[in-house]
Design an enzyme around this catalytic site. Structure first.
Site, PDB file in Angstrom:
ATOM      1  N   CYS A 113      15.410 -12.392 -40.163  1.00 25.22           N
ATOM      2  CA  CYS A 113      16.079 -11.547 -39.166  1.00 25.22           C
ATOM      3  C   CYS A 113      16.948 -10.444 -39.755  1.00 25.22           C
ATOM      4  O   CYS A 113      16.725  -9.266 -39.496  1.00 25.22           O
ATOM      5  CB  CYS A 113      16.946 -12.422 -38.263  1.00 25.22           C
ATOM      6  SG  CYS A 113      16.091 -13.804 -37.497  1.00 25.22           S
ATOM      7  N   HIS A 169      23.146  -9.385 -35.576  1.00 22.62           N
ATOM      8  CA  HIS A 169      22.862 -10.134 -36.806  1.00 22.62           C
ATOM      9  C   HIS A 169      22.953  -9.284 -38.067  1.00 22.62           C
ATOM     10  O   HIS A 169      22.167  -9.462 -39.009  1.00 22.62           O
ATOM     11  CB  HIS A 169      21.492 -10.812 -36.723  1.00 22.62           C
ATOM     12  CG  HIS A 169      21.410 -12.038 -37.585  1.00 22.62           C
ATOM     13  ND1 HIS A 169      20.236 -12.737 -37.794  1.00 22.62           N
ATOM     14  CD2 HIS A 169      22.353 -12.701 -38.315  1.00 22.62           C
ATOM     15  CE1 HIS A 169      20.453 -13.758 -38.594  1.00 22.62           C
ATOM     16  NE2 HIS A 169      21.744 -13.762 -38.931  1.00 22.62           N
TER      17      HIS A 169
END
Length: 482
Positions: A113, A169
């Protein structure tokens, strides 16, 4: 029977072009493309699809596009019915593909991610920045530095309104935030995962924010993001073009679909009891539950696209959909090998769809190898923004290919994660996995990466390895493993 099975039984060699056609044919049957012949009583497709190899449409259109960039989370390459899934139905994303271009050889910037998001926001290899070395970010020690130019900051500098809705993130408060990296507005979560109802993250922290302030909403997360995005695309932006990064967490674990309040409560109890592994849901999920989540993602994207159409901006909005990396436990990636975290094809090749009605015709497919930093470069050019000379891009703008039919120069696509390396040049891929052995694959003939050509073509292998090592020498080294 999958498209691959049909070709295998017929004895026809499964070339890249043949597989693309086969996948498209199955998608026609499943999604009901207008104009396609109906399936026979036996369920066999009676006609091939109208999808054709990409070619740029001629003509000019001066207006800079709005940009709606949508990411799924851990969605596998073949999890959409338009990419060959035999059991997941994604009519809204399939329609988006019919209205634009479906890319068969598109890649994420990394295999997890955070690094992929770094590569997208900066247009550079994750290893250019300290925060990009985390695979993925798991604490507050690193993040995307606010001083680094981003897609959002550069577009904002030429008049775009910018927003990020969903998963960030790329670092935590107080040092890192979308609003510190070029986004006018942020609504979403900072961490890599959260429980869909309670909004509790990996460490048990509450993780839903508007700007830099906590925002309380205990409804199912995908519903909330869909509502927010639908409102944003219909908003009056004072005549300015806009960029919206819409980052869903679906279908990332935990495997909780809308309405699964019992499963949600059980995970929350474990989190509150101090179980740091609860959110990973290693004892939960199923193919059926995963299917439910992907189909919910599809419906959610459909709702946002309907809102965009109601706004009257559909023609002048470039919509892009992809996954942030390859799929995980329950995803469907056939015929690719590997999954999230790996630099095999299944870990980095992702479904990618582009639609821009004002400039690009529909029913098209492209097998051009591209990866996340290319989209950064492309969107900057289309938006009239220049990259920062102090932070040169690693991606290549595809604007000439998409709008003028220019043939892109052959170049290398490079990846690096701890313990693995990969480089693609044309149809050839150099790969070294955790075994430490150098391998060579011709992806046009063997996209499953099973026929190692290293011994048969040592000169090519050496050249690709040397190219990988030249690029790697210019990146930051990994810190010692803890």
């Amino acid at each position: 029977m999958t498209s691959h099975d049909a070709y295998a039984r017929s004895g026809t060699p499964l070339t890249r072009r043949a597989f693309t056609t086969a996948v498209g044919a199955s998608a026609v049957t499943a999604a009901g493309i207008p104009g396609a012949a109906p399936a026979s009583a036996a369920g066999t497709a009676a006609a091939v699809p109208r999808e054709r190899p990409f070619r740029a449409a001629r003509g000019k259109h001066a207006r800079r596009p709005n940009i709606l960039f949508i990411l799924g989370d851990d969605l596998g390459w073949a999890d959409l019915s338009s990419y060959g899934s035999p059991h997941i139905r994604t009519p809204h994303l399939d329609r988006l593909a019919r209205q634009g271009v479906r890319f068969t050889d598109a890649y994420s910037g990394s295999a997890t991610c955070s690094p992929t998001r770094f590569s997208l926001y900066t247009g550079r290899y994750p290893g250019r920045t300290r925060g990009g070395l985390a695979e993925p970010i798991a604490d507050r020690s690193v993040g995307l530095e606010p001083t680094h130019p981003t897609l959002a900051s550069l577009l904002r500098g030429v008049g775009y309104a910018t927003a990020l809705i969903g998963k960030w993130h790329c670092g935590y408060l107080p040092d890192h935030s979308p609003t510190k990296s070029g986004y006018d507005a942020f609504f979403g979560n900072f961490g890599g995962a959260l429980e869909y109802y309670s909004k509790l993250g990996l460490a048990g922290e509450y993780d839903l924010y508007e700007g830099d302030a906590e925002y309380k909403d205990l409804r199912y997360y995908t519903r909330i993001l869909t509502e927010r995005a639908s409102e944003y695309v219909q908003r009056d932006h004072d005549g300015r073009p806009w960029l919206l990064n819409l980052n869903f967490t679906t279908p990332h674990w935990p495997w909780i679909a809308d309405g699964d309040t019992g499963a949600s409560a059980a995970i929350v109890r474990r989190i509150k009891a101090g179980d740091r592994s609860a959110l990973r849901h290693a004892d939960g999920g199923s193919v059926e539950k995963y299917t439910e989540m992907v189909e919910d993602l599809d419906r959610s994207v459909g709702e946002v696209l309907k809102a965009l159409k109601r706004s009257g901006q559909e023609k002048d909005t470039l919509v892009f959909f992809a996954s942030d990396n390859g799929g995980e436990r329950f995803s469907y990636t056939w015929p690719l090998a590997g999954s999230k975290g790996s630099l095999q094809e299944g870990g980095i090749r992702v479904p990618s769809i582009l639609r821009w009605p004002a400039r690009i015709e529909g029913h098209q497919v492209s097998d051009l190898p591209v990866f996340s930093p290319d989209w950064t470069a492309t969107l900057l050019e289309l938006g009239g923004a220049r990259p920062d000379p102090a932070h040169p891009l690693d991606g290549v703008s595809l604007a000439g290919y998409l709008l003028r039919g220019e043939t892109p120069k052959e170049r290398d696509l490079f990846w690096r994660v701890r313990g693995e390396r990969a480089l693609r040049r044309g149809d050839w891929k150099y790969y070294r996995g955790r075994s430490g052995a150098d391998q060579l694959f011709n992806l046009a003939e063997d996209r499953r990466e099973q026929a190692d050509r290293a011994k048969a073509d040592p000169e090519r292998l050496a050249g690709l390895r040397a190219s990988w090592e030249r690029t790697d020498s210019g990146l930051l080294p990994y810190p010692p493993a803890s």
